[in-house]
Design an enzyme around this catalytic site. Sequence first.
Site, short mmCIF file in Angstrom:
data_model
loop_
_atom_site.label_atom_id
_atom_site.label_comp_id
_atom_site.label_asym_id
_atom_site.label_seq_id
_atom_site.Cartn_x
_atom_site.Cartn_y
_atom_site.Cartn_z
N GLY A 124 -7.40 11.93 -0.76
CA GLY A 124 -8.37 10.86 -0.55
C GLY A 124 -8.04 9.58 -1.29
O GLY A 124 -8.88 8.66 -1.33
N LEU A 144 -5.80 7.13 -0.59
CA LEU A 144 -5.70 5.96 0.29
C LEU A 144 -7.09 5.50 0.72
O LEU A 144 -7.42 4.31 0.67
CB LEU A 144 -4.84 6.27 1.51
N SER A 201 3.00 -0.34 8.49
CA SER A 201 4.15 0.55 8.60
C SER A 201 3.84 1.70 9.54
O SER A 201 4.72 2.19 10.26
CB SER A 201 4.55 1.08 7.22
N GLU A 202 2.57 2.14 9.54
CA GLU A 202 2.11 3.20 10.43
C GLU A 202 0.74 2.79 10.99
O GLU A 202 -0.28 2.99 10.33
CB GLU A 202 2.01 4.53 9.68
N VAL A 262 0.84 -1.19 0.00
CA VAL A 262 0.00 0.00 0.00
C VAL A 262 0.88 1.25 0.00
O VAL A 262 1.76 1.40 0.85
CB VAL A 262 -0.93 0.01 1.24
N SER A 263 0.65 2.13 -0.95
CA SER A 263 1.44 3.36 -1.03
C SER A 263 0.68 4.43 -1.79
O SER A 263 -0.19 4.13 -2.62
CB SER A 263 2.78 3.11 -1.72
N VAL A 264 1.01 5.68 -1.47
CA VAL A 264 0.53 6.83 -2.23
C VAL A 264 1.73 7.73 -2.48
O VAL A 264 2.51 8.01 -1.56
CB VAL A 264 -0.56 7.61 -1.47
N PHE A 269 4.62 -9.90 4.87
CA PHE A 269 4.15 -9.99 3.48
C PHE A 269 3.88 -8.60 2.93
O PHE A 269 3.31 -8.43 1.90
CB PHE A 269 2.88 -10.87 3.37
N TYR A 324 -4.09 2.69 9.74
CA TYR A 324 -5.01 1.59 9.46
C TYR A 324 -6.10 1.44 10.50
O TYR A 324 -7.13 0.81 10.25
CB TYR A 324 -4.22 0.30 9.26
N ARG A 360 -3.10 13.56 0.62
CA ARG A 360 -4.23 14.37 1.09
C ARG A 360 -5.24 14.67 -0.02
O ARG A 360 -5.85 15.74 -0.07
CB ARG A 360 -3.74 15.67 1.74
#
Length: 416
Positions: free
Chosen positions: A99, A101, A125-126, A89-91, A416, A130, A97
Amino acid sequence: MATDEAGTGPVIRELRPQDWGPWYDNLIRAFGAVPEPAEERELWDALTEPTRSLGVWDGTECVGTAGAFSFRLTVPGGASVPAAGITMVSVAATHRRRGLLTAMMRRQLDDIRSWGEPLAVLTASEPDIYGRFGYAAGTFGLSAEIDTRRVRLSVPPGTDDVRLRYAVPAEVLDVCEAVYARRVPGRPGMLARQPGWERLGVLDPEESRDGGSPLQCVVAERDGEVTGYARFRTKLGWGPSGHDGTVTLVDLEGTDPATEAALWRFLFGIDLMARLVVRGRPVDEAWQFQVSDIRRCRLQLRDALYVRLVDVGAALGARTYQAPVDVVFEVEDAFCPWNTGRWRLSGDAKGAVCEPTTDAADLALTVRELGAAYLGGVSLTALGAAGRVRELREGALAEAAVGFGSPVAPWLPHGF
């Protein structure tokens, strides 16, 4: 955010195989832009499931990624339940900012529900990110740095009957994977690996060794049968008082206590090594109770697998309960509103049913608390003490907490 090809802005679409390169490049850039070794990149390319992966495209540029591996997760009672392993998962920093994600998480959970998979899991990761989407830490991993010059290990009867031999990791991959498969049903949180995932355990690019040796492996045998293995690296070092080397454990599995003890004793006794470093092990692993001085093991606990109930009824009905439960939950789930409402859970060690109900609620909580407690490693009582679970019927919290527990701690064996 646009989700079609209208040209009105970033577009979410299913990953096409030919797009994997730029898709993965965006992920690497988002995680620090440090290129991976070719063999590692090739493995993740092979493991990625395009039809279960999403990309966000702004024109021809990939600016967002999210994948979902097809996993089966062991739950209390030993059942293997379909679970989407959320990953990659990445942006892009240029598109924060907006939207993106949230849009990917929305699409992803809708897809998982349509696939009939009651659970989604991830490593965060953060963690703060989540939690907004209903995920909560459901397993923890124990790390340690053990002073093997000063810490002794007591082993159970039968340990001396186990024979150990060195082996080339890739050459014994099949027998080691068979040991792992035997272990999976016995501990909640373990993943039943699909073909190809076994290669992750022997991935050994030189760039990832941090000055240590190539990956080494010992295999444990008894009566001609392979009963366990350990994969590890050694790093030689010298100090004013002599040898100061480090053994780093990568993976260890044994089918019985004597085998596990034999492998740990071996790791404690490698010549010229002064410490054993282990990361992300089960929090109830036996070696902790076999060492002579736990303080010199420098223990550290860290969150591991995050759990999200996509279908509350199916998820709670898929596991068993170590004591009989008959409880009505008032569940709040702002992101997946189909879970919001009252659910009656009735179950025991033989099975369970969880269905919508209009009966009065016994406990009120959000879907995050159910995710935290789902694998049996986080107590509902502790969540209640933290103000995260409200008891509406006296005694209901203690009754449910006992039922939700697990005799062995849940554990995620690898990332994973």
